[in-house]
Design a protein around this motif. Structure first.
Motif, PDB file in Angstrom:
ATOM      1  N   PHE A  93       0.830  -1.204   0.000  1.00 21.58           N
ATOM      2  CA  PHE A  93       0.000   0.000   0.000  1.00 21.58           C
ATOM      3  C   PHE A  93       0.864   1.253   0.000  1.00 21.58           C
ATOM      4  O   PHE A  93       0.654   2.170  -0.798  1.00 21.58           O
ATOM      5  CB  PHE A  93      -0.939  -0.005   1.217  1.00 21.58           C
ATOM      6  CG  PHE A  93      -1.753   1.251   1.333  1.00 21.58           C
ATOM      7  CD1 PHE A  93      -2.833   1.461   0.498  1.00 21.58           C
ATOM      8  CD2 PHE A  93      -1.421   2.222   2.261  1.00 21.58           C
ATOM      9  CE1 PHE A  93      -3.586   2.627   0.591  1.00 21.58           C
ATOM     10  CE2 PHE A  93      -2.154   3.393   2.368  1.00 21.58           C
ATOM     11  CZ  PHE A  93      -3.248   3.595   1.531  1.00 21.58           C
ATOM     12  N   ILE A  94       1.847   1.299   0.878  1.00 24.72           N
ATOM     13  CA  ILE A  94       2.742   2.456   0.948  1.00 24.72           C
ATOM     14  C   ILE A  94       3.488   2.624  -0.373  1.00 24.72           C
ATOM     15  O   ILE A  94       3.632   3.739  -0.882  1.00 24.72           O
ATOM     16  CB  ILE A  94       3.741   2.308   2.122  1.00 24.72           C
ATOM     17  CG1 ILE A  94       3.012   2.296   3.468  1.00 24.72           C
ATOM     18  CG2 ILE A  94       4.808   3.395   2.089  1.00 24.72           C
ATOM     19  CD1 ILE A  94       2.307   3.578   3.815  1.00 24.72           C
ATOM     20  N   ASP A  95       3.938   1.513  -0.942  1.00 23.07           N
ATOM     21  CA  ASP A  95       4.678   1.577  -2.196  1.00 23.07           C
ATOM     22  C   ASP A  95       3.798   2.102  -3.329  1.00 23.07           C
ATOM     23  O   ASP A  95       4.259   2.874  -4.173  1.00 23.07           O
ATOM     24  CB  ASP A  95       5.224   0.196  -2.556  1.00 23.07           C
ATOM     25  CG  ASP A  95       6.379   0.262  -3.520  1.00 23.07           C
ATOM     26  OD1 ASP A  95       7.206   1.182  -3.384  1.00 23.07           O
ATOM     27  OD2 ASP A  95       6.450  -0.596  -4.420  1.00 23.07           O
ATOM     28  N   ALA A  96       2.542   1.706  -3.348  1.00 26.04           N
ATOM     29  CA  ALA A  96       1.631   2.159  -4.404  1.00 26.04           C
ATOM     30  C   ALA A  96       1.294   3.640  -4.250  1.00 26.04           C
ATOM     31  O   ALA A  96       1.137   4.348  -5.242  1.00 26.04           O
ATOM     32  CB  ALA A  96       0.355   1.327  -4.383  1.00 26.04           C
ATOM     33  N   VAL A  97       1.195   4.119  -3.028  1.00 29.14           N
ATOM     34  CA  VAL A  97       0.776   5.499  -2.799  1.00 29.14           C
ATOM     35  C   VAL A  97       1.944   6.471  -2.965  1.00 29.14           C
ATOM     36  O   VAL A  97       1.844   7.454  -3.703  1.00 29.14           O
ATOM     37  CB  VAL A  97       0.138   5.654  -1.397  1.00 29.14           C
ATOM     38  CG1 VAL A  97      -0.175   7.102  -1.100  1.00 29.14           C
ATOM     39  CG2 VAL A  97      -1.124   4.805  -1.303  1.00 29.14           C
ATOM     40  N   VAL A  98       3.047   6.221  -2.281  1.00 28.49           N
ATOM     41  CA  VAL A  98       4.161   7.169  -2.293  1.00 28.49           C
ATOM     42  C   VAL A  98       5.507   6.545  -2.628  1.00 28.49           C
ATOM     43  O   VAL A  98       6.492   7.259  -2.772  1.00 28.49           O
ATOM     44  CB  VAL A  98       4.276   7.908  -0.933  1.00 28.49           C
ATOM     45  CG1 VAL A  98       3.087   8.775  -0.684  1.00 28.49           C
ATOM     46  CG2 VAL A  98       4.502   6.938   0.198  1.00 28.49           C
ATOM     47  N   GLY A  99       5.588   5.234  -2.742  1.00 24.04           N
ATOM     48  CA  GLY A  99       6.867   4.568  -2.984  1.00 24.04           C
ATOM     49  C   GLY A  99       7.593   4.285  -1.688  1.00 24.04           C
ATOM     50  O   GLY A  99       7.236   4.792  -0.623  1.00 24.04           O
ATOM     51  N   GLY A 100       8.600   3.459  -1.758  1.00 23.37           N
ATOM     52  CA  GLY A 100       9.404   3.169  -0.574  1.00 23.37           C
ATOM     53  C   GLY A 100       8.863   2.066   0.305  1.00 23.37           C
ATOM     54  O   GLY A 100       9.179   2.008   1.491  1.00 23.37           O
ATOM     55  N   GLY A 101       8.064   1.167  -0.258  1.00 23.84           N
ATOM     56  CA  GLY A 101       7.531   0.055   0.531  1.00 23.84           C
ATOM     57  C   GLY A 101       8.610  -0.870   1.056  1.00 23.84           C
ATOM     58  O   GLY A 101       8.413  -1.566   2.051  1.00 23.84           O
ATOM     59  N   GLY A 102       9.774  -0.856   0.418  1.00 23.47           N
ATOM     60  CA  GLY A 102      10.891  -1.673   0.886  1.00 23.47           C
ATOM     61  C   GLY A 102      11.382  -1.270   2.262  1.00 23.47           C
ATOM     62  O   GLY A 102      11.956  -2.079   2.983  1.00 23.47           O
ATOM     63  N   LEU A 103      11.124  -0.021   2.647  1.00 26.39           N
ATOM     64  CA  LEU A 103      11.511   0.422   3.989  1.00 26.39           C
ATOM     65  C   LEU A 103      10.694  -0.286   5.064  1.00 26.39           C
ATOM     66  O   LEU A 103      11.089  -0.298   6.233  1.00 26.39           O
ATOM     67  CB  LEU A 103      11.335   1.933   4.111  1.00 26.39           C
ATOM     68  CG  LEU A 103      12.259   2.773   3.226  1.00 26.39           C
ATOM     69  CD1 LEU A 103      11.863   4.245   3.308  1.00 26.39           C
ATOM     70  CD2 LEU A 103      13.695   2.573   3.636  1.00 26.39           C
ATOM     71  N   ILE A 104       9.576  -0.863   4.671  1.00 23.94           N
ATOM     72  CA  ILE A 104       8.760  -1.645   5.602  1.00 23.94           C
ATOM     73  C   ILE A 104       9.026  -3.127   5.418  1.00 23.94           C
ATOM     74  O   ILE A 104       9.192  -3.868   6.391  1.00 23.94           O
ATOM     75  CB  ILE A 104       7.263  -1.335   5.395  1.00 23.94           C
ATOM     76  CG1 ILE A 104       6.992   0.127   5.740  1.00 23.94           C
ATOM     77  CG2 ILE A 104       6.382  -2.274   6.219  1.00 23.94           C
ATOM     78  CD1 ILE A 104       5.635   0.619   5.354  1.00 23.94           C
ATOM     79  N   SER A 105       9.071  -3.583   4.165  1.00 23.47           N
ATOM     80  CA  SER A 105       9.173  -5.025   3.921  1.00 23.47           C
ATOM     81  C   SER A 105      10.551  -5.596   4.278  1.00 23.47           C
ATOM     82  O   SER A 105      10.635  -6.721   4.773  1.00 23.47           O
ATOM     83  CB  SER A 105       8.821  -5.349   2.470  1.00 23.47           C
ATOM     84  OG  SER A 105       9.715  -4.741   1.576  1.00 23.47           O
ATOM     85  N   ILE A 106      11.617  -4.858   4.047  1.00 22.60           N
ATOM     86  CA  ILE A 106      12.952  -5.402   4.339  1.00 22.60           C
ATOM     87  C   ILE A 106      13.150  -5.654   5.836  1.00 22.60           C
ATOM     88  O   ILE A 106      13.541  -6.758   6.216  1.00 22.60           O
ATOM     89  CB  ILE A 106      14.058  -4.512   3.743  1.00 22.60           C
ATOM     90  CG1 ILE A 106      14.044  -4.642   2.216  1.00 22.60           C
ATOM     91  CG2 ILE A 106      15.433  -4.887   4.295  1.00 22.60           C
ATOM     92  CD1 ILE A 106      15.017  -3.746   1.500  1.00 22.60           C
ATOM     93  N   PRO A 107      12.861  -4.692   6.718  1.00 26.74           N
ATOM     94  CA  PRO A 107      13.001  -5.016   8.152  1.00 26.74           C
ATOM     95  C   PRO A 107      12.059  -6.141   8.604  1.00 26.74           C
ATOM     96  O   PRO A 107      12.434  -6.966   9.444  1.00 26.74           O
ATOM     97  CB  PRO A 107      12.650  -3.707   8.853  1.00 26.74           C
ATOM     98  CG  PRO A 107      12.886  -2.649   7.850  1.00 26.74           C
ATOM     99  CD  PRO A 107      12.574  -3.272   6.522  1.00 26.74           C
TER     100      PRO A 107
END
Length: 92
Positions: A18-32
């Protein structure tokens, strides 16, 4: 992996998408979140990149269908991107 960890990963995956679709940067959540499972770092990065590629492919198909893509430019930039990706993998 227990059911609690599986539910945690699913929830974080949905949040990251959801974060990645809205503003990008979903990897900051998925990687940790993936690192908390105890997976080796290379598997975490590979899993995250697979999800990112699927999201990018979905967006690309959507843009192609809407006619907002310059295919001549894609033919020029694709080989450059492919070489850059290969070099990036070798660096990692």
């Amino acid at each position: 992996m227990g059911i609690e960890m599986l539910l945690f990963i699913c929830g974080m995956g949905f949040l990251a998408a959801f974060i990645d679709a809205v503003v990008g940067g979903g990897g900051l959540i998925s990687i940790p979140a993936l690192m908390m499972t105890g997976l080796p770092l290379l598997e975490v990065l590979g899993t995250n990149k697979a999800a990112a590629v699927m999201g990018a492919c979905t967006s690309f198909i959507s843009f192609i269908r809407s006619g907002k893509v310059d295919l001549k430019l894609i033919r020029l930039l694709f080989p450059i991107t492919l070489v850059g990706s290969a070099v990036g993998v070798l660096v990692v």
